[in-house]
Design an enzyme around this catalytic site. Sequence first.
Site, PDB file in Angstrom:
ATOM      1  N   LYS A 192     -36.972 149.557  24.419  1.00  0.00           N
ATOM      2  CA  LYS A 192     -36.311 148.291  24.764  1.00  0.00           C
ATOM      3  C   LYS A 192     -35.146 148.546  25.716  1.00  0.00           C
ATOM      4  O   LYS A 192     -34.922 147.790  26.660  1.00  0.00           O
ATOM      5  CB  LYS A 192     -35.873 147.580  23.473  1.00  0.00           C
ATOM      6  N   GLN A 233     -33.165 146.226  14.684  1.00  0.00           N
ATOM      7  CA  GLN A 233     -34.490 146.848  14.611  1.00  0.00           C
ATOM      8  C   GLN A 233     -35.004 146.841  13.169  1.00  0.00           C
ATOM      9  O   GLN A 233     -34.331 147.295  12.257  1.00  0.00           O
ATOM     10  CB  GLN A 233     -34.426 148.280  15.171  1.00  0.00           C
ATOM     11  N   ASP A 242     -34.582 137.895  19.586  1.00  0.00           N
ATOM     12  CA  ASP A 242     -35.776 138.495  18.983  1.00  0.00           C
ATOM     13  C   ASP A 242     -36.456 137.480  18.042  1.00  0.00           C
ATOM     14  O   ASP A 242     -37.511 137.755  17.482  1.00  0.00           O
ATOM     15  CB  ASP A 242     -35.363 139.756  18.204  1.00  0.00           C
TER      16      ASP A 242
END
Length: 279
Positions: free
Chosen positions: A53, A97, A120
């Site tokens: 990312k 994450q 996200d």
Amino acid sequence: MAVKLDGKALSRKMESELLIRSQAIIDKTGVKPVLATVLVGDDPSSAIYVNMKGRACKRVGIKSRKVLLPNDSTTENVLDKIDELNNDDSVFGILLQHPVPKQIDERACFDKIALSKDVDGVTSLGFGKMTMGEEVFSCATPGGIMKMLEHYDIPLEGKDAVVVGRSPILGKPMAMMLLNKNATVTICHSRTKNLSDIISRADIIVGAVGIKEFIKGDWIKNGAVLIDAGYHQGGFGDIEIDKAIDKCSAYTPVPGGVGPMTIATLISQTIKSAEMKLL
Ligand code: NAP
């Protein structure tokens, strides 16, 4: 011949457009948008995903700020860090994450992320709004899948779609997004009975199980569209694509299908967040 839904090529095309948009932000405001990536612990796969990312941010001309927290962090530690990033005006997107170490309440941490920085698409509020058809940042993996389906003109209205998996960051939002496009959606999970029968009637199958080649090629009907979110060592997914490639109408390769679209969606939403605040 089945159409390959080439997520790698499409994500590269998206990235070239994103580079122009990020440059426009920098030219107009002098601000280089930042995506903060929070990695808790030392899981090697998670570290790889965070690095991927970070590299994608670089390719599109934005910054990634890696925040590393130790394996023995508490929920409070993670909540405090997210709070700090929520209040940092240089940060336009926050990625926590998944998965975090077991002692941490992952849902509480996701839900601490400000909706305006939830690039996200992991908050409960974002999920609720998306389900109600409101404009919000989409959950990155299913959002990337939807972009791919749209790009390749895959018809969804009235189609029987089966999503195998019901996780909060993949299966559930995937099902809602397909429903919002008027597909008739069945969600399957570990207690589902007669899975092969359900799959054999599906026009669209999304594999989001996390078990190598769990969905068998001979369950799949002629002309079905196969979306494989899984990734397993050696280039295998959750669907036995090799055994179905001659009868499906379209499929996502593993790798090079869903994965790159997830990252492109995350980055795209970070740039959108910056545009909304700065332009
Ligand atoms: P997860 O949280 O482990 O969820 C797996 C789901 O599969 C659960 O809902 C589970 O059902 C269901 N399941 C497990 N065994 C089953 C069985 N025997 N029959 C039917 N359903 C079963 O996984 P996830 O985070 O959603 O990820 C799923 C896959 O997608 C993994 O391979 C992951 O690596 C991949 N993934 C890829 C990306 C990407 O960017 N490409 C992003 C996220 C995830 P229950 O709810 O009943 O337990």
